[in-house]
Design a protein around this motif. Structure first.
Motif, PDB file in Angstrom:
ATOM      1  N   MET A 187       0.819  -1.193  -0.189  1.00 34.73           N
ATOM      2  CA  MET A 187      -0.122   0.160   0.200  1.00 34.73           C
ATOM      3  C   MET A 187       0.811   1.215  -0.082  1.00 34.73           C
ATOM      4  SD  MET A 187      -2.941   1.221   2.849  1.00 34.73           S
ATOM      5  CE  MET A 187      -3.962  -0.003   2.883  1.00 34.73           C
ATOM      6  N   MET A 188       2.037   1.321   1.072  1.00 37.66           N
ATOM      7  CA  MET A 188       2.542   2.566   1.009  1.00 37.66           C
ATOM      8  C   MET A 188       3.523   2.582  -0.275  1.00 37.66           C
ATOM      9  SD  MET A 188       1.559   4.170   3.691  1.00 37.66           S
ATOM     10  CE  MET A 188       2.370   5.214   3.744  1.00 37.66           C
ATOM     11  N   TRP A 189       3.993   1.718  -0.803  1.00 35.86           N
ATOM     12  CA  TRP A 189       4.829   1.793  -1.939  1.00 35.86           C
ATOM     13  C   TRP A 189       3.940   2.411  -3.141  1.00 35.86           C
ATOM     14  CZ3 TRP A 189       9.363   1.279  -4.605  1.00 35.86           C
ATOM     15  CH2 TRP A 189       9.349   1.058  -5.906  1.00 35.86           C
ATOM     16  N   GLY A 190       2.700   2.032  -3.036  1.00 35.76           N
ATOM     17  CA  GLY A 190       1.715   2.845  -4.140  1.00 35.76           C
ATOM     18  C   GLY A 190       1.910   4.140  -4.057  1.00 35.76           C
ATOM     19  N   PHE A 191       1.696   4.679  -2.614  1.00 30.54           N
ATOM     20  CA  PHE A 191       1.688   6.166  -2.425  1.00 30.54           C
ATOM     21  C   PHE A 191       3.237   6.890  -2.591  1.00 30.54           C
ATOM     22  CE2 PHE A 191      -1.655   5.247   0.523  1.00 30.54           C
ATOM     23  CZ  PHE A 191      -2.529   5.943   0.140  1.00 30.54           C
ATOM     24  N   LEU A 192       4.147   6.300  -2.304  1.00 31.36           N
ATOM     25  CA  LEU A 192       5.487   6.710  -2.353  1.00 31.36           C
ATOM     26  C   LEU A 192       6.422   6.313  -3.469  1.00 31.36           C
ATOM     27  CD1 LEU A 192       6.362   5.921   1.452  1.00 31.36           C
ATOM     28  CD2 LEU A 192       6.063   8.213   0.447  1.00 31.36           C
ATOM     29  N   GLN A 193       5.914   5.688  -4.435  1.00 32.21           N
ATOM     30  CA  GLN A 193       6.941   4.825  -5.330  1.00 32.21           C
ATOM     31  C   GLN A 193       7.645   5.997  -6.298  1.00 32.21           C
ATOM     32  OE1 GLN A 193       5.146   2.508  -8.473  1.00 32.21           O
ATOM     33  NE2 GLN A 193       3.253   3.109  -7.925  1.00 32.21           N
ATOM     34  N   ASP A 194       6.889   7.111  -6.755  1.00 28.81           N
ATOM     35  CA  ASP A 194       7.520   8.097  -7.680  1.00 28.81           C
ATOM     36  C   ASP A 194       8.571   8.955  -6.727  1.00 28.81           C
ATOM     37  OD1 ASP A 194       5.516   7.375  -9.762  1.00 28.81           O
ATOM     38  OD2 ASP A 194       4.211   8.802  -9.172  1.00 28.81           O
ATOM     39  N   SER A 195       8.277   9.180  -5.349  1.00 29.06           N
ATOM     40  CA  SER A 195       8.997   9.962  -4.942  1.00 29.06           C
ATOM     41  C   SER A 195      10.392   9.045  -4.506  1.00 29.06           C
ATOM     42  CB  SER A 195       8.703  10.444  -3.620  1.00 29.06           C
ATOM     43  OG  SER A 195       9.535  11.121  -2.787  1.00 29.06           O
ATOM     44  N   LEU A 196      10.269   7.715  -4.113  1.00 27.81           N
ATOM     45  CA  LEU A 196      11.223   6.887  -3.658  1.00 27.81           C
ATOM     46  C   LEU A 196      12.264   6.834  -5.158  1.00 27.81           C
ATOM     47  CD1 LEU A 196       9.538   4.290  -1.854  1.00 27.81           C
ATOM     48  CD2 LEU A 196      10.745   5.884  -1.004  1.00 27.81           C
ATOM     49  N   ILE A 197      11.949   6.574  -6.157  1.00 25.30           N
ATOM     50  CA  ILE A 197      12.637   6.285  -7.162  1.00 25.30           C
ATOM     51  C   ILE A 197      13.249   7.816  -7.499  1.00 25.30           C
ATOM     52  CG2 ILE A 197      12.503   5.801  -9.821  1.00 25.30           C
ATOM     53  CD1 ILE A 197      10.510   3.824  -9.097  1.00 25.30           C
ATOM     54  N   GLU A 198      12.579   8.695  -7.548  1.00 28.83           N
ATOM     55  CA  GLU A 198      13.124  10.238  -7.962  1.00 28.83           C
ATOM     56  C   GLU A 198      14.365  10.260  -6.988  1.00 28.83           C
ATOM     57  OE1 GLU A 198      11.626  14.590  -7.546  1.00 28.83           O
ATOM     58  OE2 GLU A 198      10.590  13.187  -8.785  1.00 28.83           O
ATOM     59  N   ASN A 199      14.331   9.897  -5.756  1.00 28.28           N
ATOM     60  CA  ASN A 199      15.451  10.367  -4.679  1.00 28.28           C
ATOM     61  C   ASN A 199      16.241   9.362  -4.779  1.00 28.28           C
ATOM     62  OD1 ASN A 199      13.991  12.702  -3.948  1.00 28.28           O
ATOM     63  ND2 ASN A 199      12.867  11.658  -2.207  1.00 28.28           N
ATOM     64  N   GLY A 200      16.330   8.344  -5.313  1.00 27.62           N
ATOM     65  CA  GLY A 200      17.133   7.264  -5.354  1.00 27.62           C
ATOM     66  C   GLY A 200      17.175   6.268  -4.222  1.00 27.62           C
ATOM     67  N   ASP A 201      16.049   6.159  -3.173  1.00 28.75           N
ATOM     68  CA  ASP A 201      15.740   5.524  -2.104  1.00 28.75           C
ATOM     69  C   ASP A 201      15.716   4.164  -2.246  1.00 28.75           C
ATOM     70  OD1 ASP A 201      15.873   8.109  -0.819  1.00 28.75           O
ATOM     71  OD2 ASP A 201      13.838   8.187  -0.800  1.00 28.75           O
ATOM     72  N   ALA A 202      15.854   3.285  -1.447  1.00 28.80           N
ATOM     73  CA  ALA A 202      15.448   1.964  -1.547  1.00 28.80           C
ATOM     74  C   ALA A 202      14.183   1.663  -0.685  1.00 28.80           C
ATOM     75  CB  ALA A 202      16.581   0.918  -0.688  1.00 28.80           C
ATOM     76  N   TRP A 203      13.387   0.619  -1.099  1.00 33.47           N
ATOM     77  CA  TRP A 203      12.536   0.181  -0.557  1.00 33.47           C
ATOM     78  C   TRP A 203      12.204  -1.321  -0.244  1.00 33.47           C
ATOM     79  CZ3 TRP A 203       8.702  -3.551  -2.129  1.00 33.47           C
ATOM     80  CH2 TRP A 203       7.504  -3.718  -1.561  1.00 33.47           C
ATOM     81  N   VAL A 204      11.893  -1.882   0.863  1.00 30.47           N
ATOM     82  CA  VAL A 204      11.672  -3.223   1.381  1.00 30.47           C
ATOM     83  C   VAL A 204      10.371  -3.401   1.751  1.00 30.47           C
ATOM     84  CG1 VAL A 204      12.749  -4.959   2.805  1.00 30.47           C
ATOM     85  CG2 VAL A 204      14.186  -3.514   1.772  1.00 30.47           C
ATOM     86  N   GLY A 205       9.702  -4.565   1.229  1.00 28.69           N
ATOM     87  CA  GLY A 205       8.483  -4.840   1.534  1.00 28.69           C
ATOM     88  C   GLY A 205       8.501  -6.269   2.535  1.00 28.69           C
ATOM     89  N   VAL A 206       8.213  -6.202   3.711  1.00 27.26           N
ATOM     90  CA  VAL A 206       8.131  -7.655   4.681  1.00 27.26           C
ATOM     91  C   VAL A 206       6.750  -8.221   4.572  1.00 27.26           C
ATOM     92  CG1 VAL A 206       8.866  -8.291   6.907  1.00 27.26           C
ATOM     93  CG2 VAL A 206       9.989  -6.235   5.758  1.00 27.26           C
TER      94      VAL A 206
END
Length: 495
Positions: free
Chosen positions: A119-138
């Protein structure tokens, strides 16, 4: 009048329980022609080509031993047992370590539909990728059955096996469960340890991790913050003795989850139910449509070294919108995991609202999470405290309600041009069954009302643009999202 804020509760922590967090074993699960991760970015309702964005996606099975705890009413924590586990994480990060920002967002995947939902990836994905952040789903315990149904071979090893299956307890309705959800809290600490370890074979090896932040919607994050965080310390390297997680982004604080199958969840009014002060920053984001139901969990902001907290109530935002649902697995994958899929990709629910409405694509909540993550990261890594904002105004009495302005939006809270210079009312609920109560819709103003409010389109654009600039400068929106807001404004009304 503002609703009374809940008192901040400081748990009684036994320092003897504070423990170093082991690094689990990580096994990479390869993608093959006939086997892919459930929830892979390319197999969602809004598929994403991560390679085109300069990102890679990897799936790992983490395994080790985790503790189960008892969380007393006075806030004290005791270990009751331990057992072996195997859990899966889905990792997305820049393919080039030089592009990595140092930030890792760890999302506790939502299992409301019996499979993993980012769910939160759905909200944040554009910003995460633009900033070069990593995401981990557990993966959380409620989704393991769906994963194993989706692909019995790929996920055969996953296990939250109850280490005390023969023991009885008051919290286990219908007898002890074969699954012990209480293992998950220690597992979450070990996920952070794995991400920070840098050891060969661990998920972020070769990447300089500088901040790991937990996020989700649900009571697990509240339980982790209040009960587990003070005890979860890193063991080795430059981070030795430091917390496993460096900060928390909480979607809609609510009642904490139970600590184990034998432990009852803290009831409303229990001192453990309000997020307490800890030694890392916490930012909670609450949509206007969530405020009244969550009044019991309101608490004051804090700026001390042992308590840094912000609560942002977003005026004009409903509980959920289309961005959360874009990250659901494809319908064939949902059916494989749960035996069915709700609705259609455009309307992922079994029942329509009455009258029917489209699933809102308004970006207010999405942009609010982008800004919250930006502020959390600045607070953790640079020591820059985020802005404060007043709470929404709520009436007194047994049935509190939000105080609305002339346009139908809540007074107070975090403002935006959409509610301060509106051309529509952004409702936060809709008539109909099920989820409709949590979905907003837009009621456009009549042309003559818009004309009376804003005599010329040019004047409206100028007014809106100035407010966007002010909000970006005050860190209520990211610079990138501010540019998007102004571009959309000019596209709709001209310069």
């Amino acid at each position: 009048m503002n609703w009374k804020l809940a008192p901040v509760f400081v748990c009684a922590i036994s320092t003897a329980l504070a423990q170093t967090t082991p690094v689990p074993k990580a096994a990479l699960v390869p993608v093959t022609a006939d086997s892919h991760p459930l929830g892979a970015a390319a197999q969602t309702l809004q598929p994403l080509d991560l390679a085109k964005a300069g990102y890679v996606e990897e799936e790992f099975i983490l395994s080790g031993s985790a503790n189960v705890y008892d969380w007393k009413a006075d806030g004290s924590l005791n270990r009751t047992t331990s057992g072996a586990y195997a859990d899966r994480i889905l990792v997305r990060h820049p393919s080039n370590p030089a592009r990595f920002s140092g930030t890792v967002v760890v999302e506790l995947l939502n299992s409301a539909r019996r499979f993993d939902w980012a769910m939160m990836w759905g909200f944040l994905q554009d910003s995460l990728i633009e900033n070069g952040d990593a995401w981990v789903g557990v993966t959380m315990p409620g989704a393991v059955g769906g994963l194993q149904k989706f692909n019995p071979t790929r996920y055969a090893s996953l296990s939250f096996a109850n280490p005390t299956l023969d023991a009885s307890c008051a919290g286990a309705k219908g007898g002890p469960s074969a699954t012990e959800e209480g293992l998950s809290f220690d597992i979450l600490s070990q996920v952070a340890a794995a991400l920070k370890s840098g050891a060969p074979g661990e998920p972020m090896t070769g990447f300089k991790v500088e901040g790991v932040y937990m996020t989700t919607q649900a009571g697990d994050i509240e339980t982790y913050i209040n009960a587990i965080h003070p005890h979860a310390l890193l063991a080795n390297g430059s981070g030795s003795g430091k917390p496993a997680y460096d900060g928390y982004l909480v979607k809609n604080p609510t009642a904490p989850a139970r600590i184990s199958q034998c432990g009852a969840a803290p009831a409303r009014g229990d001192a453990r139910a309000t997020i307490k002060d800890i030694n890392v920053p916490i930012i909670a984001v609450v949509a206007q449509g969530e405020v009244v139901a969550g009044l019991a969990y309101r608490r004051p902001d804090a700026d001390g070294p042992n308590g840094r907290y912000r609560l942002y109530e977003i005026a004009g935002a409903a509980h959920i919108d289309k961005y959360a649902y874009t990250s659901l697995p494809t319908f064939p994958d949902q059916i494989a995991a749960a035996g069915s899929a709700q609705g259609s990709p455009e309307w992922p629910f079994n029942a329509m609202c009455d009258p029917p409405i489209p699933l809102s694509g308004h970006p207010l909540l999405k942009y609010s999470y982008d800004a919250a993550l930006m502020n959390l990261d600045r607070w953790v890594r640079k020591g820059i405290a985020p802005p404060h904002e007043e709470r929404m105004l709520v009436t007194d009495g047994a049935m509190p309600a939000l105080v609305l302005d002339e346009f139908g939006h809540a007074k107070g809270g975090v403002r935006s041009p959409w509610v301060d210079e509106p051309t529509a009312t952004y409702t936060t609920t809709s008539p109909g069954p099920g989820t409709c109560a949590e979905l907003g819709h837009v009621i456009p103003f009549a042309a003559d009302r818009i004309k009376a409010l804003y005599p010329t389109p040019q004047g409206y654009v100028k007014k809106m643009s100035l407010e966007v600039d002010d909000l970006v400068k005050a860190h209520w929106f990211t610079e990138s999202d501010g540019k998007k807001m102004k571009a959309e404004l000019i596209g709709a009304f001209g310069k």
